[in-house]
Design a protein around this motif. Structure first.
Motif, short mmCIF file in Angstrom:
data_model
loop_
_atom_site.label_atom_id
_atom_site.label_comp_id
_atom_site.label_asym_id
_atom_site.label_seq_id
_atom_site.Cartn_x
_atom_site.Cartn_y
_atom_site.Cartn_z
N PRO A 73 18.91 -3.80 -19.14
CA PRO A 73 18.65 -4.71 -18.26
C PRO A 73 18.45 -6.09 -18.57
N ALA A 74 17.77 -6.23 -19.90
CA ALA A 74 17.35 -7.50 -20.26
C ALA A 74 18.65 -8.28 -20.66
N ALA A 75 19.61 -7.78 -21.39
CA ALA A 75 20.65 -8.08 -21.84
C ALA A 75 21.69 -8.94 -20.83
N LEU A 76 21.66 -7.73 -19.27
CA LEU A 76 22.54 -7.85 -18.22
C LEU A 76 21.91 -9.20 -17.49
N ALA A 77 20.62 -9.38 -17.67
CA ALA A 77 20.03 -10.65 -17.01
C ALA A 77 20.40 -11.88 -17.69
N GLN A 78 20.20 -11.87 -19.13
CA GLN A 78 20.76 -13.02 -19.71
C GLN A 78 22.19 -13.36 -19.55
N LEU A 79 23.00 -12.34 -19.71
CA LEU A 79 24.29 -12.71 -19.31
C LEU A 79 24.56 -13.15 -17.94
N ARG A 80 23.85 -12.74 -17.10
CA ARG A 80 23.97 -13.42 -15.52
C ARG A 80 23.43 -14.75 -15.58
#
Length: 233
Positions: A73-80
């Protein structure tokens, strides 16, 4: 730029399961402006949420810039934050911030200096025709003005991918043309890719390709020039 293979999304469980998306696959190139078509309930919003990394598929895989999207989830948030701009149908502006501050906010999250982010935000507000309302909060703006602020916010960081849900729905003909012109210019100048769910024939005519969903299934994937009948939605 964007590849998705065999995407499916099911909500609920057991006898109450509802499959909103069924085995959908496509490739979208850098700088392409693609319209996502289909009647209400066809799965357009579900697909936008998956490709915008706001939701996760029940099955299937998504690649962004030839890299599989992360599951953390943290990596997804950074990518978004870094790579995707969003234009929401209901605007989703922060009510306590002015129009200028709303457009600045994505740049603030990226650590851009205040003077630079303010200049870039103001330039986008001017480009979409609401520069004179920079100091107004969302509740002081009309629906069409809020939509234009939301569009400026999505574009201000020049993301490689913009996900848009009915971006011209509340705009008059002149304003809609300005916004579409701006998106096309970004596609050319910054190689920005646009995936746009819409019922607006004005937008269809300017997109390079139409993806048509029906009952959660991708039923058509054709260059716009080969598909004039679909312009009317």
């Amino acid at each position: 730029m964007l590849t998705f293979q065999h995407l499916s999304k099911t909500y609920g469980s057991g006898l109450l399961q509802n499959t909103a998306l069924k085995d959908v696959s496509a490739d979208i190139s850098c700088g392409e402006m693609v319209a996502l078509c289909g009647p209400s309930g066809s799965g357009k919003s579900t697909l936008l949420n998956l490709l915008g990394l706001l939701d996760t598929p029940t099955q299937g895989q998504i690649w962004l810039d030839q890299q599989p999207v992360p599951t953390d989830p943290a990596a997804l948030a950074q990518l978004r934050c870094r790579a995707i701009g969003f234009i929401f149908q209901r605007y989703n502006l922060l009510p306590v911030l002015t129009a200028l501050e709303n457009v600045e906010y994505p740049l603030q999250l990226l650590g851009v200096a205040k003077s630079e982010r303010r200049a870039r935000a103001m330039a986008l507000l001017e480009a979409v025709g609401v520069g004179q309302f920079a100091g107004q909060r969302p509740d002081q703006l009309s629906g069409g003005q809020q939509q234009r602020v939301a569009i400026a916010r999505a574009l201000v960081k020049a993301p490689p991918l913009v996900i848009a849900d009915e971006p011209t729905a509340n705009l008059d003909g002149v304003s809609a043309a300005q916004v579409i012109d701006l998106m096309q210019q970004l596609g050319r100048d910054a190689n920005t890719t646009f995936l746009i769910a819409s019922h607006d024939p004005r937008l269809y005519e300017r997109c390079s390709r139409l993806l048509t969903l029906k009952d959660g299934v991708l039923v058509e994937n054709q260059p716009q020039s080969l598909n004039p009948a679909r312009r009317a939605g």
